[in-house]
Design an enzyme around this catalytic site. Structure first.
Site, PDB file in Angstrom:
ATOM      1  N   HIS A  19      -0.317  15.799   6.803  1.00  0.00           N
ATOM      2  CA  HIS A  19       0.470  15.263   7.918  1.00  0.00           C
ATOM      3  C   HIS A  19       1.877  14.917   7.451  1.00  0.00           C
ATOM      4  O   HIS A  19       2.234  15.132   6.289  1.00  0.00           O
ATOM      5  CB  HIS A  19      -0.242  14.083   8.583  1.00  0.00           C
ATOM      6  CG  HIS A  19      -0.497  12.911   7.683  1.00  0.00           C
ATOM      7  ND1 HIS A  19       0.510  12.170   7.130  1.00  0.00           N
ATOM      8  CD2 HIS A  19      -1.664  12.367   7.239  1.00  0.00           C
ATOM      9  CE1 HIS A  19      -0.007  11.204   6.391  1.00  0.00           C
ATOM     10  NE2 HIS A  19      -1.329  11.313   6.433  1.00  0.00           N
ATOM     11  N   HIS A  22       2.445  13.094   4.041  1.00  0.00           N
ATOM     12  CA  HIS A  22       2.315  13.960   2.857  1.00  0.00           C
ATOM     13  C   HIS A  22       3.541  14.857   2.727  1.00  0.00           C
ATOM     14  O   HIS A  22       4.058  15.081   1.634  1.00  0.00           O
ATOM     15  CB  HIS A  22       1.074  14.864   2.964  1.00  0.00           C
ATOM     16  CG  HIS A  22      -0.209  14.126   3.191  1.00  0.00           C
ATOM     17  ND1 HIS A  22      -1.089  14.473   4.186  1.00  0.00           N
ATOM     18  CD2 HIS A  22      -0.759  13.066   2.560  1.00  0.00           C
ATOM     19  CE1 HIS A  22      -2.130  13.661   4.153  1.00  0.00           C
ATOM     20  NE2 HIS A  22      -1.951  12.792   3.173  1.00  0.00           N
ATOM     21  N   CYS A 127     -15.591  -1.744   0.656  1.00  0.00           N
ATOM     22  CA  CYS A 127     -15.117  -1.015   1.840  1.00  0.00           C
ATOM     23  C   CYS A 127     -15.270   0.472   1.551  1.00  0.00           C
ATOM     24  O   CYS A 127     -14.666   0.986   0.598  1.00  0.00           O
ATOM     25  CB  CYS A 127     -13.656  -1.342   2.152  1.00  0.00           C
ATOM     26  SG  CYS A 127     -12.990  -0.234   3.425  1.00  0.00           S
ATOM     27  N   CYS A 130     -11.948   2.493   1.802  1.00  0.00           N
ATOM     28  CA  CYS A 130     -11.023   2.395   0.659  1.00  0.00           C
ATOM     29  C   CYS A 130     -11.685   2.803  -0.654  1.00  0.00           C
ATOM     30  O   CYS A 130     -11.008   2.931  -1.672  1.00  0.00           O
ATOM     31  CB  CYS A 130     -10.519   0.973   0.480  1.00  0.00           C
ATOM     32  SG  CYS A 130      -9.646   0.320   1.885  1.00  0.00           S
ATOM     33  N   CYS A 144     -11.597  -5.562   6.071  1.00  0.00           N
ATOM     34  CA  CYS A 144     -10.663  -4.796   5.253  1.00  0.00           C
ATOM     35  C   CYS A 144      -9.334  -4.681   6.015  1.00  0.00           C
ATOM     36  O   CYS A 144      -9.320  -4.268   7.178  1.00  0.00           O
ATOM     37  CB  CYS A 144     -11.242  -3.406   4.992  1.00  0.00           C
ATOM     38  SG  CYS A 144      -9.984  -2.203   4.546  1.00  0.00           S
ATOM     39  N   HIS A 147      -8.704  -0.899   7.162  1.00  0.00           N
ATOM     40  CA  HIS A 147      -9.609  -0.211   8.088  1.00  0.00           C
ATOM     41  C   HIS A 147     -10.126  -1.088   9.222  1.00  0.00           C
ATOM     42  O   HIS A 147     -10.805  -0.600  10.122  1.00  0.00           O
ATOM     43  CB  HIS A 147     -10.789   0.390   7.310  1.00  0.00           C
ATOM     44  CG  HIS A 147     -10.357   1.490   6.397  1.00  0.00           C
ATOM     45  ND1 HIS A 147      -9.934   1.266   5.103  1.00  0.00           N
ATOM     46  CD2 HIS A 147     -10.226   2.810   6.625  1.00  0.00           C
ATOM     47  CE1 HIS A 147      -9.581   2.414   4.564  1.00  0.00           C
ATOM     48  NE2 HIS A 147      -9.741   3.364   5.458  1.00  0.00           N
ATOM     49  N   LYS A 296       1.608   2.078  12.036  1.00  0.00           N
ATOM     50  CA  LYS A 296       1.469   2.816  10.796  1.00  0.00           C
ATOM     51  C   LYS A 296       0.828   4.157  11.120  1.00  0.00           C
ATOM     52  O   LYS A 296      -0.154   4.223  11.837  1.00  0.00           O
ATOM     53  CB  LYS A 296       0.577   2.002   9.858  1.00  0.00           C
ATOM     54  CG  LYS A 296       0.636   2.456   8.433  1.00  0.00           C
ATOM     55  CD  LYS A 296       0.010   1.412   7.544  1.00  0.00           C
ATOM     56  CE  LYS A 296      -1.193   2.013   6.843  1.00  0.00           C
ATOM     57  NZ  LYS A 296      -1.782   1.129   5.860  1.00  0.00           N
ATOM     58  N   LYS A 299      -4.460   8.834  10.015  1.00  0.00           N
ATOM     59  CA  LYS A 299      -5.363   9.622  10.839  1.00  0.00           C
ATOM     60  C   LYS A 299      -6.328   8.725  11.607  1.00  0.00           C
ATOM     61  O   LYS A 299      -6.742   9.049  12.694  1.00  0.00           O
ATOM     62  CB  LYS A 299      -6.075  10.662   9.980  1.00  0.00           C
ATOM     63  CG  LYS A 299      -7.394  10.245   9.440  1.00  0.00           C
ATOM     64  CD  LYS A 299      -7.991  11.324   8.615  1.00  0.00           C
ATOM     65  CE  LYS A 299      -8.974  10.761   7.621  1.00  0.00           C
ATOM     66  NZ  LYS A 299     -10.064  10.012   8.111  1.00  0.00           N
TER      67      LYS A 299
HETATM   68  N1  MSP Z   1      -5.567  10.341  -3.442  1.00  0.00           N
HETATM   69  C1  MSP Z   1      -4.752   9.181  -3.416  1.00  0.00           C
HETATM   70  C2  MSP Z   1      -3.607   9.283  -4.397  1.00  0.00           C
HETATM   71  C3  MSP Z   1      -3.990   9.541  -5.809  1.00  0.00           C
HETATM   72  S1  MSP Z   1      -2.619   9.780  -6.829  1.00  0.00           S
HETATM   73  C4  MSP Z   1      -3.208   9.773  -8.369  1.00  0.00           C
HETATM   74  C5  MSP Z   1      -4.167   8.983  -2.025  1.00  0.00           C
HETATM   75  N2  MSP Z   1      -4.137  10.042  -1.224  1.00  0.00           N
HETATM   76  S2  MSP Z   1      -3.542  10.074   0.277  1.00  0.00           S
HETATM   77  O1  MSP Z   1      -3.883  11.365   0.822  1.00  0.00           O
HETATM   78  O2  MSP Z   1      -3.953   8.941   1.012  1.00  0.00           O
HETATM   79  O3  MSP Z   1      -1.993  10.072   0.091  1.00  0.00           O
HETATM   80  C6  MSP Z   1      -1.244   8.891   0.064  1.00  0.00           C
HETATM   81  C7  MSP Z   1       0.203   9.278  -0.029  1.00  0.00           C
HETATM   82  O4  MSP Z   1       0.564  10.135   1.083  1.00  0.00           O
HETATM   83  C8  MSP Z   1       1.182   8.134   0.063  1.00  0.00           C
HETATM   84  O5  MSP Z   1       1.348   7.442  -1.152  1.00  0.00           O
HETATM   85  C9  MSP Z   1       2.427   8.887   0.476  1.00  0.00           C
HETATM   86  O6  MSP Z   1       2.914   9.614  -0.594  1.00  0.00           O
HETATM   87  C10 MSP Z   1       1.876   9.837   1.507  1.00  0.00           C
HETATM   88  N3  MSP Z   1       1.801   9.207   2.822  1.00  0.00           N
HETATM   89  C11 MSP Z   1       0.710   9.101   3.604  1.00  0.00           C
HETATM   90  N4  MSP Z   1       1.067   8.517   4.782  1.00  0.00           N
HETATM   91  C12 MSP Z   1       2.387   8.212   4.777  1.00  0.00           C
HETATM   92  C13 MSP Z   1       3.311   7.711   5.726  1.00  0.00           C
HETATM   93  N5  MSP Z   1       2.954   7.318   6.930  1.00  0.00           N
HETATM   94  N6  MSP Z   1       4.599   7.652   5.378  1.00  0.00           N
HETATM   95  C14 MSP Z   1       5.042   8.072   4.170  1.00  0.00           C
HETATM   96  N7  MSP Z   1       4.211   8.562   3.260  1.00  0.00           N
HETATM   97  C15 MSP Z   1       2.859   8.509   3.461  1.00  0.00           C
HETATM   98  O7  MSP Z   1      -3.734   7.873  -1.745  1.00  0.00           O
END
Ligand code: MSP
Length: 651
Positions: A19, A22, A127, A130, A144, A147, A296, A299
């Site tokens: 999304h 990412h 949780c 998480c 949590c 969530h 925020k 998903k």
């Molecule tokens: N798998 C773990 C990370 C492990 S790293 C060794 C994880 N994955 S995640 O799919 O949840 O990705 C989190 C990351 O996605 C955030 O730190 C950021 O880089 C990005 N983002 C997810 N949602 C976001 C926003 N709404 N805004 C900006 N970046 C965000 O955590």
């Protein structure tokens, strides 16, 4: 000598499709990677997917498939998305890669052997969302905070990593390396966490509960917990321990993450590295969250914006530009389509797009598309100041890019774009083209503008690689010859006179806001003015501008500059000042003499067409530089409505 540069994104969980969040982090990493390539660093850019754990097992079950088939499918969505977004990663790691598993086991064994891992029974509130236990003080109303569900109490024996013994070491390390975690607010947040005693970290799950993980090397009945597995991807991706890439890139590693995973990266990770005998990363770069409609974006809340969808609607480069220009790295930002459309129309279509098409069109009209010669003596006479303007833009740009302040780096480029649009207005090449005698001036103006476009094409490359390539093609560079190296970008007069330019193209067409997403309803038939305001400023910003009343004493035309007048004004100072104003098409000298006008008195003096201008006359204009609608531009000087002593300040 090229310096190594290593940048990573988080590895994304495969329990959700890619999304906007990412995409933002990965584009940031791409921009910084391309920038470092541009300054001739040898770079390595890593991204990938995090594929183990409860969450993934449950997501697979929900889809009635095996974890293996499920992770293959979602990981492929990420891997296939990145090339479509021009992401230049060198490697894509998956935590299910066997080589990664081997590294995790090797490091766990090392830390276990030195006595930093112990076995113990634990009961706690867990949780599942998480994948971690929560202390009571971390819960909000017993739930949590992420969530909004009550955690389940579970009791099990597990392996724990002793973090407390490294707590003081980490505090000292962060203090000794002030820019290790940046921006500073996140460094302070980590130091604040470290004021409380650190709990030991549970690093395992019994296989009786979860099999989808990496088996502990010292106990076959357990798999390792998510962070011990995930964080080590940054090391295993370099082929640790034997690959030379590790020795080259590890000492300079920089991570990018959002604030959601600050704690694992700011606390667990440096301590894990210390315990494993590996150097700590150089920088952790932490950005804020994109919020959609004030909430925020995630998903679970169901308001995820599909990045690909917007890229297809508005174009990839416009989308990348918007993300980099709109968010201040480190702070949260709101995402909405209206803001995206506005940026496309003002920054891209109006400022950059217009400049590009005006200059290339004039090069065709006046020189049949052949890059003209430019005489340095004429450049000096015209005082266009392009090398200085470019030098200043590049200096700010490089400084801000290196510090991840992408929005400021782009502002510096846009300042140059605006200055060049002004140069066109002031020098009025269409007037120069009327007389044979001003051919050398016309050549100099067009050549300098083409050179400016060349520099801009280089500077926007990390953010908008496709647009940069298109611009360079239209500046006569062959497709195999684009230059994206800072030294070349800086080389003044790189563009060879005599080069034949292809016909002009539209870089960014103006776009309309889709009906359904229009911001507000307007009465039928009402005329809606299209006003694009500049970014907000503070009172202090405004107070820096010294506005004064001045009386016009003398007015003279300027040779070869049909739009300009030279004014002598009384500002209440011992001597009269000279000032150049672009109002010759709107006032005769007689109309101005004796008038009281408003001027910016503390503007840095500049030479315009060889005449020194100390200040700027303020005028209202009915239209911007874009007169594509064919309407006649009206310009009137601002004045006071009763006589005032010259020099009176405007407050
Ligand atoms: N798998 C773990 C990370 C492990 S790293 C060794 C994880 N994955 S995640 O799919 O949840 O990705 C989190 C990351 O996605 C955030 O730190 C950021 O880089 C990005 N983002 C997810 N949602 C976001 C926003 N709404 N805004 C900006 N970046 C965000 O955590």
């Amino acid at each position: 000598m090229p310096q190594p540069f290593y940048i990573t994104t988080p590895i994304y969980y495969v329990n959700a499709k890619p999304h906007l969040g990412h995409a933002y982090t990965t584009i940031c990493a791409d921009v910084i990677n391309r920038y470092h390539r541009m300054v001739t660093d040898e770079t390595f850019f890593l991204t990938g997917t995090d594929e183990h754990g409860d969450k993934i097992m449950r997501a697979a079950k929900k889809e009635n498939t095996t974890p293996r088939a499920y992770v293959d499918k979602i990981s492929a969505l990420f891997r296939e998305l990145w090339p479509q977004m021009n992401i230049s990663n060198d490697y894509f790691i998956r935590t299910t890669d066997p080589a990664h598993g081997n590294v995790v086991q090797m490091i766990l064994q090392r830390i276990y052997d030195q006595g930093d891992i112990y076995f113990s029974e634990y009961e706690g509130k867990y949780c599942f969302g998480c994948e971690r236990f929560y202390a009571d003080r971390e819960l909000v109303d017993g739930k949590c905070p992420d969530h909004q569900t009550a955690p389940e109490t579970i009791k099990e024996s597990n392996y724990f990593f002793k973090m407390g013994q490294y707590q003081q070491w980490l505090i000292d390390h962060i203090r000794q390396h002030p820019d290790m975690i940046r921006p500073e607010r996140y460094r302070n947040e980590v130091l604040a966490f470290l004021r409380e005693p650190l709990d030991d970290l549970c690093i395992s799950r019994p296989k009786s509960r979860i099999k989808w993980g990496i088996t502990l090397p010292f106990d076959k009945d357990y798999v390792t917990y998510v962070w011990f597995d995930a964080l080590l991807n940054y090391v295993s991706a370099l082929g640790y321990p034997e690959d030379a890439r590790f020795d080259k890139f590890w000492p300079v590693v920089q991570h990018i993450v959002a604030k959601d995973i600050l704690k694992p990266h700011g606390i667990y990770w440096p301590i894990m590295l210390k315990a494993a005998g590996l150097p700590v990363y150089r920088h952790l770069n932490v950005h804020g969250y994109w919020n959609v409609a004030q909430s925020k974006m995630s998903k679970s809340l169901g308001n995820v914006v599909e990045p690909l969808q917007l890229k297809n609607v508005y174009g990839l480069d416009a989308f990348r530009f918007f993300l980099m220009r709109e968010m201040v790295f480190g702070l949260d930002a709101n995402f909405n389509e209206e803001a995206l459309v506005q940026r496309i129309n003002s920054d891209l279509a109006n400022d950059l797009g217009n400049l590009f098409s005006r200059v290339i069109t004039m090069a065709h009209k006046y020189f049949k598309g052949v890059v003209p010669q430019s005489d340095p003596a004429i450049e000096a006479e015209l005082s266009l100041g392009m090398p200085e303007r470019i030098g200043r833009a590049i200096e700010t740009y490089t400084q801000e890019m290196a510090g991840f302040a992408f929005h400021k780096a782009l502002s510096a480029v846009w300042e140059l774009i605006n200055q060049m649009n002004k140069i066109i207005d002031v020098t009025a090449p269409w007037e120069l083209a009327k007389a044979k005698s001003s051919l050398p001036q016309l050549q100099a103006v067009i050549y300098n503008l083409l050179e400016g476009l060349r520099v801009i094409s280089g500077l926007i490359y990390p953010i908008m690689p496709d647009t940069a390539a298109t611009m360079q093609k239209h500046l006569g560079y062959a497709p195999d010859q684009p230059f994206f190296k800072i030294e070349t970008i800086k080389t003044w007069k790189h563009l060879a006179p005599g080069t034949q330019l292809p016909k002009s193209t539209t870089l960014f067409p103006r776009v309309e806001m889709p009906k359904a997403a229009a911001p507000s309803e307007t009465a039928p038939g009402a005329i809606v003015p299209k006003i694009e305001l500049k970014p907000e400023i503070t009172l202090e910003d405004f107070a820096r501008v010294d506005l004064r009343v001045a009386t016009v004493l003398k007015v003279e035309p300027i040779a070869r500059a049909q739009r300009l007048l030279k004014l002598e004004i009384d500002l209440g100072e011992p001597e009269a000042r000279s000032l150049v104003a672009g109002i010759a098409e709107h006032y005769t000298p007689d109309e101005l003499i004796g008038k009281q006008v408003i001027v910016v008195a503390n503007l840095k003096p500049a030479k315009l067409m060889g005449v020194l201008s100390k200040g700027m006359l303020l005028a209202a204009s009915s239209d911007s530089s874009d007169s594509s609608d064919g309407s006649q531009k009206q310009t009137v000087a601002l004045t006071v409505d009763r006589p005032m002593p010259p020099g009176s300040p405007i407050k």
